[in-house]
Design a protein around this motif. Structure first.
Motif, PDB file in Angstrom:
ATOM      1  N   ASN A  23      -3.827 102.688-107.813  1.00 29.73           N
ATOM      2  CA  ASN A  23      -3.688 101.993-109.078  1.00 29.73           C
ATOM      3  C   ASN A  23      -3.531 103.322-109.902  1.00 29.73           C
ATOM      4  N   ILE A  24      -3.677 104.868-109.611  1.00 33.40           N
ATOM      5  CA  ILE A  24      -3.467 105.543-110.552  1.00 33.40           C
ATOM      6  C   ILE A  24      -2.341 106.286-110.342  1.00 33.40           C
ATOM      7  N   LEU A  25      -0.850 105.895-111.961  1.00 29.97           N
ATOM      8  CA  LEU A  25       0.552 106.546-111.698  1.00 29.97           C
ATOM      9  C   LEU A  25       0.316 108.461-112.650  1.00 29.97           C
ATOM     10  N   PHE A  26       0.383 109.292-111.808  1.00 36.70           N
ATOM     11  CA  PHE A  26       0.312 110.771-112.307  1.00 36.70           C
ATOM     12  C   PHE A  26       1.959 111.117-112.555  1.00 36.70           C
ATOM     13  N   LEU A  27       1.986 111.397-114.129  1.00 40.79           N
ATOM     14  CA  LEU A  27       3.054 111.514-114.451  1.00 40.79           C
ATOM     15  C   LEU A  27       2.871 113.139-115.332  1.00 40.79           C
ATOM     16  N   ASP A  28       4.085 113.565-115.433  1.00 38.47           N
ATOM     17  CA  ASP A  28       4.423 114.613-116.402  1.00 38.47           C
ATOM     18  C   ASP A  28       6.046 114.760-116.674  1.00 38.47           C
ATOM     19  N   ILE A  29       5.841 115.241-117.375  1.00 37.07           N
ATOM     20  CA  ILE A  29       7.312 115.165-118.242  1.00 37.07           C
ATOM     21  C   ILE A  29       7.719 116.628-118.851  1.00 37.07           C
ATOM     22  N   GLN A  69      11.115 127.520-131.134  1.00 36.13           N
ATOM     23  CA  GLN A  69       9.835 128.035-130.438  1.00 36.13           C
ATOM     24  C   GLN A  69       9.034 126.335-130.404  1.00 36.13           C
ATOM     25  N   ARG A  70       8.989 125.468-131.193  1.00 39.83           N
ATOM     26  CA  ARG A  70       8.532 124.131-131.281  1.00 39.83           C
ATOM     27  C   ARG A  70       8.858 122.521-131.125  1.00 39.83           C
ATOM     28  N   ALA A  71      10.493 123.053-131.912  1.00 34.59           N
ATOM     29  CA  ALA A  71      11.217 121.603-131.476  1.00 34.59           C
ATOM     30  C   ALA A  71      11.464 120.953-130.208  1.00 34.59           C
ATOM     31  N   GLY A  72      10.894 121.589-129.338  1.00 35.17           N
ATOM     32  CA  GLY A  72      10.843 120.639-127.598  1.00 35.17           C
ATOM     33  C   GLY A  72       9.887 119.640-128.019  1.00 35.17           C
ATOM     34  N   ILE A  73       8.470 119.792-128.235  1.00 39.37           N
ATOM     35  CA  ILE A  73       6.707 119.759-128.333  1.00 39.37           C
ATOM     36  C   ILE A  73       6.549 118.707-129.597  1.00 39.37           C
ATOM     37  N   MET A  74       7.864 118.276-129.903  1.00 40.24           N
ATOM     38  CA  MET A  74       7.614 117.360-130.967  1.00 40.24           C
ATOM     39  C   MET A  74       8.816 116.006-131.325  1.00 40.24           C
ATOM     40  N   ALA A  75       8.004 114.757-130.928  1.00 44.81           N
ATOM     41  CA  ALA A  75       9.245 114.337-130.431  1.00 44.81           C
ATOM     42  C   ALA A  75      10.032 113.453-131.609  1.00 44.81           C
ATOM     43  N   GLU A  76       9.910 114.303-132.397  1.00 47.92           N
ATOM     44  CA  GLU A  76      10.587 113.500-133.564  1.00 47.92           C
ATOM     45  C   GLU A  76      12.721 114.289-134.088  1.00 47.92           C
ATOM     46  N   PHE A  77      11.674 115.885-133.252  1.00 48.60           N
ATOM     47  CA  PHE A  77      12.935 117.071-132.910  1.00 48.60           C
ATOM     48  C   PHE A  77      13.631 116.835-131.933  1.00 48.60           C
ATOM     49  N   GLY A  78      12.211 116.207-130.675  1.00 56.33           N
ATOM     50  CA  GLY A  78      12.553 116.720-129.035  1.00 56.33           C
ATOM     51  C   GLY A  78      12.918 115.403-128.298  1.00 56.33           C
ATOM     52  N   GLY A 130      -2.045 114.208-121.757  1.00 59.92           N
ATOM     53  CA  GLY A 130      -1.580 112.833-121.754  1.00 59.92           C
ATOM     54  C   GLY A 130      -2.168 112.166-122.985  1.00 59.92           C
ATOM     55  N   LYS A 131      -3.194 112.719-123.514  1.00 60.79           N
ATOM     56  CA  LYS A 131      -3.083 111.496-124.678  1.00 60.79           C
ATOM     57  C   LYS A 131      -2.858 112.413-125.893  1.00 60.79           C
ATOM     58  N   GLU A 132      -2.598 113.379-125.969  1.00 58.18           N
ATOM     59  CA  GLU A 132      -1.821 113.767-127.258  1.00 58.18           C
ATOM     60  C   GLU A 132      -1.232 114.087-126.691  1.00 58.18           C
ATOM     61  N   PHE A 133       0.399 114.087-125.919  1.00 58.72           N
ATOM     62  CA  PHE A 133       1.229 114.614-125.616  1.00 58.72           C
ATOM     63  C   PHE A 133       2.197 113.828-124.582  1.00 58.72           C
ATOM     64  N   ASP A 134       2.145 113.643-123.588  1.00 61.81           N
ATOM     65  CA  ASP A 134       2.566 112.714-122.992  1.00 61.81           C
ATOM     66  C   ASP A 134       2.865 111.175-123.165  1.00 61.81           C
ATOM     67  N   PHE A 135       1.721 111.060-123.378  1.00 62.02           N
ATOM     68  CA  PHE A 135       2.075 108.926-123.510  1.00 62.02           C
ATOM     69  C   PHE A 135       2.645 108.909-124.946  1.00 62.02           C
ATOM     70  N   PRO A 136       2.023 109.564-126.126  1.00 62.77           N
ATOM     71  CA  PRO A 136       2.935 109.257-127.305  1.00 62.77           C
ATOM     72  C   PRO A 136       3.944 110.166-127.429  1.00 62.77           C
ATOM     73  N   ARG A 141       9.510 108.193-127.743  1.00 62.39           N
ATOM     74  CA  ARG A 141      11.261 108.352-127.563  1.00 62.39           C
ATOM     75  C   ARG A 141      11.564 107.396-127.253  1.00 62.39           C
ATOM     76  N   LEU A 142      11.174 106.248-126.625  1.00 61.53           N
ATOM     77  CA  LEU A 142      11.321 104.510-126.249  1.00 61.53           C
ATOM     78  C   LEU A 142      11.069 103.946-127.319  1.00 61.53           C
ATOM     79  N   LEU A 143      10.578 103.818-128.846  1.00 63.93           N
ATOM     80  CA  LEU A 143      11.213 103.542-129.805  1.00 63.93           C
ATOM     81  C   LEU A 143      12.570 103.585-130.584  1.00 63.93           C
ATOM     82  N   ILE A 144      12.965 105.817-130.716  1.00 60.63           N
ATOM     83  CA  ILE A 144      13.689 106.051-131.271  1.00 60.63           C
ATOM     84  C   ILE A 144      14.692 106.027-130.192  1.00 60.63           C
ATOM     85  N   ASN A 145      14.808 105.746-129.179  1.00 57.98           N
ATOM     86  CA  ASN A 145      15.883 104.875-128.169  1.00 57.98           C
ATOM     87  C   ASN A 145      16.397 102.920-128.518  1.00 57.98           C
ATOM     88  N   GLY A 146      15.341 102.417-128.669  1.00 52.57           N
ATOM     89  CA  GLY A 146      15.726 101.195-129.536  1.00 52.57           C
ATOM     90  C   GLY A 146      15.139 100.704-128.508  1.00 52.57           C
TER      91      GLY A 146
END
Length: 245
Positions: A23-29, A69-78, A130-136, A141-146
């Motif tokens: 039942n586990i979906l292992f994930l990385d972005i 250095q950091r834009a890629g890890i912030m969903a608002e700018f990455g 994942g709770k601090e990065f991948d999932f949020p 990015r889903l919401l930003i893309n409608g």
């Protein structure tokens, strides 16, 4: 999810070895800045980046340097350039890995389609940090893309034990919230082959924008998924998985 908890001192305690691993979906972005260089950002984005990161930089680092250095890890700018997922193949017992890549909106739409499968009714997401990065990051990015986030990313109004997320970093902390451990270090500790034998996360943006080698990035992301799954297996005192080719 309640079936995978025991009651101890009136608290629900997860028993990770009782969670059906199928039942586990292992994930990385993998993520990069939306715009390759600071000078190519519009003035409004430059102003908002400067404002958002001012406290983090403490005026010691220029906003332009911090963007690199950091834009890629912030969903608002990455943005997300690939998502790799892995689930146990019921026939072979190996890890079946799939990657979504391409233009961000298209890869996100394709990723969301997997949650329409009956197998995903009881899916549990697992990532390292994942709770601090991948999932949020994915949800934002889903919401930003409608795009409406699928049910595993819907957290509003849920109790902690109702949220179908696992995080190997959180599992390693054992309540020590100041602790950070990398996937690479856990792999070393548990005798899992390292995923960092070619590139690491700090190199992704350069490879994407300057080399255009998305296949190399995908290969790296998929190795992270296999490593993640095997670290989780080691945490349950189980044998290592092999990838289904």
């Amino acid at each position: 999810m309640l079936g995978f908890f025991i009651i101890f001192n009136q608290r629900l305690i997860p028993m990770i070895h009782k969670i059906p691993i199928e039942n586990i979906l292992f994930l990385d972005i993998e993520t990069v800045p939306q715009i390759d260089k600071w000078d190519n950002l519009d003035t409004t984005s430059q102003y908002l980046w400067d404002k958002k990161t001012r406290l983090q930089r403490k005026d010691e680092i220029e906003a332009s340097d911090f963007y690199e250095q950091r834009a890629g890890i912030m969903a608002e700018f990455g943005k997300i350039i690939c998502i790799s997922i892995g689930m146990i193949d019921n026939n072979s017992g190996r890890l079946k890995i799939k990657t979504f890549s391409g233009e961000e909106k298209e890869l996100l739409l394709e990723f969301c389609e997997i949650f329409n499968s009956p197998r995903m009714a009881n899916v549990i997401l697992c990532a390292h940090n994942g709770k601090e990065f991948d999932f949020p990051y994915i949800a934002r990015r889903l919401l930003i893309n409608g795009i409406q986030p699928p049910f595993p990313f819907q957290m509003f109004g849920k109790k902690p034990w109702e949220i179908p997320h696992l995080d190997t970093m959180e599992l390693w902390k054992f309540g020590d919230w100041k602790s950070f451990v990398s996937l690479e270090l856990l792999a070393h500790l548990f005798g899992v082959p390292t995923p960092k034998d070619d590139i690491d996360g700090s190199m992704v943006a350069d490879i994407y924008y300057n080399e255009g080698d998305i296949d190399r990035i995908i290969h790296y992301c998929e190795k992270d998924v296999l490593t993640l799954a095997n670290i989780f297996r080691r945490m349950r005192q189980e044998d290592l998985l092999k990838r289904l080719d």
